[in-house]
Design a protein around this motif. Structure first.
Motif, PDB file in Angstrom:
ATOM      1  N   TYR A 107       1.063  -1.276   0.090  1.00 12.56           N
ATOM      2  CA  TYR A 107       0.598  -0.061  -0.144  1.00 12.56           C
ATOM      3  C   TYR A 107       0.868   1.073  -0.289  1.00 12.56           C
ATOM      4  CZ  TYR A 107      -4.307   2.663   0.751  1.00 12.56           C
ATOM      5  OH  TYR A 107      -5.533   3.790   0.607  1.00 12.56           O
ATOM      6  N   GLY A 108       2.055   1.209   0.275  1.00 10.08           N
ATOM      7  CA  GLY A 108       2.918   2.326   0.584  1.00 10.08           C
ATOM      8  C   GLY A 108       3.392   2.257  -0.691  1.00 10.08           C
ATOM      9  N   LEU A 109       3.447   1.622  -1.216  1.00 12.91           N
ATOM     10  CA  LEU A 109       4.223   1.547  -2.737  1.00 12.91           C
ATOM     11  C   LEU A 109       3.563   2.706  -4.154  1.00 12.91           C
ATOM     12  CD1 LEU A 109       6.500  -1.522  -4.138  1.00 12.91           C
ATOM     13  CD2 LEU A 109       7.140   1.425  -3.336  1.00 12.91           C
ATOM     14  N   VAL A 110       1.851   1.864  -3.422  1.00 16.16           N
ATOM     15  CA  VAL A 110       0.227   2.111  -3.942  1.00 16.16           C
ATOM     16  C   VAL A 110       0.094   3.693  -3.983  1.00 16.16           C
ATOM     17  CG1 VAL A 110      -1.956   2.333  -4.309  1.00 16.16           C
ATOM     18  CG2 VAL A 110      -0.624   0.427  -4.796  1.00 16.16           C
ATOM     19  N   GLN A 116      -4.426   5.189  -5.100  1.00 15.30           N
ATOM     20  CA  GLN A 116      -4.816   4.619  -4.110  1.00 15.30           C
ATOM     21  C   GLN A 116      -6.521   4.674  -5.158  1.00 15.30           C
ATOM     22  OE1 GLN A 116      -3.158   7.123  -3.834  1.00 15.30           O
ATOM     23  NE2 GLN A 116      -3.092   7.683  -1.436  1.00 15.30           N
ATOM     24  N   ASP A 117      -7.583   5.120  -5.381  1.00 15.63           N
ATOM     25  CA  ASP A 117      -8.900   5.184  -5.933  1.00 15.63           C
ATOM     26  C   ASP A 117      -8.370   4.365  -7.025  1.00 15.63           C
ATOM     27  OD1 ASP A 117     -10.764   6.130  -5.628  1.00 15.63           O
ATOM     28  OD2 ASP A 117     -10.869   7.427  -7.584  1.00 15.63           O
ATOM     29  N   HIS A 152      -8.669   2.791   2.006  1.00 18.68           N
ATOM     30  CA  HIS A 152      -9.360   3.887   0.589  1.00 18.68           C
ATOM     31  C   HIS A 152     -11.103   4.171   0.936  1.00 18.68           C
ATOM     32  CE1 HIS A 152      -8.201   7.005  -2.187  1.00 18.68           C
ATOM     33  NE2 HIS A 152      -9.531   6.525  -2.845  1.00 18.68           N
ATOM     34  N   ALA A 153     -11.657   3.848   2.153  1.00 13.51           N
ATOM     35  CA  ALA A 153     -13.358   3.648   1.920  1.00 13.51           C
ATOM     36  C   ALA A 153     -13.171   4.688   3.706  1.00 13.51           C
ATOM     37  CB  ALA A 153     -13.755   2.344   2.375  1.00 13.51           C
ATOM     38  N   TYR A 154     -12.163   5.433   3.372  1.00 14.31           N
ATOM     39  CA  TYR A 154     -12.139   6.853   4.385  1.00 14.31           C
ATOM     40  C   TYR A 154     -11.811   7.954   3.976  1.00 14.31           C
ATOM     41  CZ  TYR A 154     -11.733   2.882   8.482  1.00 14.31           C
ATOM     42  OH  TYR A 154     -12.248   2.125   8.996  1.00 14.31           O
ATOM     43  N   ASN A 155     -11.487   7.994   2.728  1.00  8.97           N
ATOM     44  CA  ASN A 155     -10.676   9.081   2.193  1.00  8.97           C
ATOM     45  C   ASN A 155     -11.920   9.132   0.853  1.00  8.97           C
ATOM     46  OD1 ASN A 155      -8.634   8.445   3.282  1.00  8.97           O
ATOM     47  ND2 ASN A 155      -7.600   7.587   1.505  1.00  8.97           N
ATOM     48  N   SER A 156     -13.408   9.470   0.944  1.00  8.96           N
ATOM     49  CA  SER A 156     -14.437   9.678   0.406  1.00  8.96           C
ATOM     50  C   SER A 156     -14.095   8.798  -1.574  1.00  8.96           C
ATOM     51  CB  SER A 156     -14.304  10.543  -0.124  1.00  8.96           C
ATOM     52  OG  SER A 156     -14.386  11.455   1.255  1.00  8.96           O
ATOM     53  N   SER A 160     -15.997   4.839  -9.131  1.00 17.09           N
ATOM     54  CA  SER A 160     -15.456   3.929  -9.916  1.00 17.09           C
ATOM     55  C   SER A 160     -14.245   2.891  -8.781  1.00 17.09           C
ATOM     56  CB  SER A 160     -14.193   3.904 -10.896  1.00 17.09           C
ATOM     57  OG  SER A 160     -12.827   4.700 -10.649  1.00 17.09           O
ATOM     58  N   TRP A 161     -13.739   3.113  -7.746  1.00 15.83           N
ATOM     59  CA  TRP A 161     -13.268   2.641  -6.398  1.00 15.83           C
ATOM     60  C   TRP A 161     -14.272   1.111  -5.917  1.00 15.83           C
ATOM     61  CZ3 TRP A 161     -13.032   1.576  -1.411  1.00 15.83           C
ATOM     62  CH2 TRP A 161     -12.570   1.386  -0.991  1.00 15.83           C
ATOM     63  N   VAL A 162     -15.021   1.666  -5.443  1.00 14.14           N
ATOM     64  CA  VAL A 162     -16.302   0.858  -5.036  1.00 14.14           C
ATOM     65  C   VAL A 162     -16.747  -0.966  -6.171  1.00 14.14           C
ATOM     66  CG1 VAL A 162     -19.070   0.719  -4.163  1.00 14.14           C
ATOM     67  CG2 VAL A 162     -17.355   2.906  -3.852  1.00 14.14           C
ATOM     68  N   ALA A 163     -16.473  -0.165  -7.205  1.00  7.84           N
ATOM     69  CA  ALA A 163     -16.970  -0.734  -8.523  1.00  7.84           C
ATOM     70  C   ALA A 163     -15.799  -2.017  -8.295  1.00  7.84           C
ATOM     71  CB  ALA A 163     -17.420   0.147  -9.626  1.00  7.84           C
TER      72      ALA A 163
END
Lengths: 332, 332
Positions: A107-110, A116-117, A152-156, A160-163
């Motif tokens: 996740y750090g690399l991402v 993230q999104d 990432h769910a905490y970052n609004s 497309s991320w939810v999908a």
């Protein structure tokens, strides 16, 4: 549980034990799946079995981009950074997941790549001591836990991320896994205890047994065989996963060292009484068996289930609850 | 290997996993075998399957004496002293062996009773995490190592002791085991490394995993399952075997603790390099697999074989050689 099919093609980068087994399972279900493998021998073997596999990373990523595929990073940790670079350049809109056994490091690399999104972390808790395409098999993930991360769910996040999150869950469910949502830190703490520490212990046990010479190795039976099994895993894979989860592994190792030193003191004392360690360990093992159904009815999971609707108002609190309970989820 | 049949009836005291499985195998070969079990439920179950089993120790020993039977002590360590008392009184001429997982402690009791010339120690390296008559099964010892001790060979033993030694070897060979001669101290040092230490490690791993709560137990998979398997063994059995091998277990535990502390230091250092532990552990595991045929051809032993003639002029040096090599023996 009804499982909707993943809504996009899947592109797997790295066809070892995990990536190769995922390719087999998805292909068997008729999912449009293709992949990249660095080693020509693995790629040739996969191609000869009829799978769509190439050793040309750029071409594979271009195909993923034009197909709108979900990209699965299935290489060991050391290759992840350069793969993200290549995805940035050749597949700039694809959603990404991974199957690496540490999650904070990935996740750090991402985050370094600002991705993230378009990333949802994953980790199937399945494997054998063997590695490479030749070790891959159908059905490897049946009943296994498959972690899907939700930091990432905490970052609004975008729709497309939810999908993407839903599709990663669907992919895991479709190969028979049980999806357990966690955040990367919680995942890494847990796997340090139940995977990385057992690897360290297996190495130390294998060496201590071997130090007993030919007689000790001749007498070694079931307890030694099972407790050192994962010491037969490819050393570089074990090293990458342990070293990349250093902080959490140190915590788990220190806890275990305290238990061992207490046991040593109890054994060496005039009382010579190991009951505290042994009784506690027995109860812990029984709790584990109850949870994973080791001694239960085959095919019946010991994990609680929680139904949730991704993106709904309360879904973060539901995810946290599932994480806390180690619950598998169903999405609707 | 041609296996001559044991030349006398066999009387087994204690019909748990090991004693019960031995009873089944010997009976299946037509050996005149009978036994004692303290628990009436186990005795009733064995009797209902057609075996000759009683809960009356004195009657069983009297029968052993009149039949000239070989008595097999198959109870946990804590019961051995009182069984030797009873044998002294009710079966004063019978030969004795045992299947206890520590040998120095048993041999000490044998010497206290002045029974060295009628005792040959044994330890089959077989078992499961289950215990009791209900866990016993045919074929448990197939391919397993079965230690037969020879300390008394140095004391100019009687011809009847040599004959007893041969019969204990024959009994073990006849149930499919591979006989490995050792002295009690060498045995105890070896099993501390390859059996008792793995039990201690399994307990510590089970607890450390459990400390991670529901999430850790939900994610736990193959490495945790195998490395903690023996923590599911009955606690009192684990305790008896570890505590009764205290000195040797402390040596093995200290060696393993040194390895773990070195690994901790390597992990915490700026280099973050676990290669020394992991590469060494991998090579040790591979050596073990070569020895026991884990990854070899089923039914083909990796242990060297040594033919010897019990009682012959050079047999002590042959026994020492076999012990040193961890070799299985054939007697002629």
């Amino acid at each position: 549980m009804t499982i909707a099919k993943i809504s996009r093609p899947v592109c797997i980068l790295g066809l070892g034990l995990i990536g190769g087994s995922l390719l087999r399972d998805l292909a068997a279900q008729g999912v449009d799946v293709f992949g990249f493998n660095r080693s020509p021998s693995g790629a040739t073997a996969a191609t000869s079995e009829g799978f769509s596999v190439s050793t040309n990373l750029i071409e594979v990523l271009q195909r993923a981009e034009s197909a709108g595929a979900l990209i699965v990073l299935a290489t060991p940790m050391p290759a992840i950074g350069s793969l993200l670079d290549a995805i940035d350049e050749h597949a700039p809109t694809c959603g990404i997941t991974d199957v690496v056994s540490v999650k904070a490091e990935v996740y750090g690399l991402v985050c370094d790549h600002g991705m993230q999104d378009r990333y949802v972390g994953g980790h199937p808790m399945a494997g054998t001591a063997d590695s490479g395409w030749s070790a891959s098999l159908e059905g490897l993930f049946e009943g296994a836990a498959w972690v899907v991360t939700f930091d990432h769910a905490y970052n609004s996040p975008s729709d497309s991320w939810v999908a993407l999150w839903i599709d990663v869950v669907r992919m895991a469910l479709s190969v028979g896994a049980e999806v357990i949502p966690t955040r990367v830190a919680q995942h890494d703490e847990a796997v340090a205890r139940i995977s990385h520490l057992p690897h360290i212990f297996a190495e130390a046990l294998a060496i201590t047994g071997d130090n007993g010479g030919a007689l000790a190795l001749s007498l070694a039976a079931g307890s030694f065989r099972d407790s050192t099994r994962v010491a037969g895993s490819h050393p570089s894979l074990v090293q990458a996963m342990c070293e990349n989860n250093r902080e959490a592994l140190l915590v788990a190792l220190d806890e275990a060292l305290t238990l061992l030193h207490d046991a040593r003191a109890a054994l060496a004392s005039p009382e010579n009484d190991l009951s505290l360690l042994i009784d506690t360990g027995y109860r812990s093992r029984i709790r584990f068996e109850a949870r994973t159904g080791v001694s239960g009815i085959s095919g019946v999971s010991g994990r609680p289930v929680l139904r949730l609707h991704p993106g709904a108002e309360n879904w973060i609190s539901q995810l946290e609850q599932a994480e806390n309970l180690g619950a598998r989820i169903d999405v609707f």
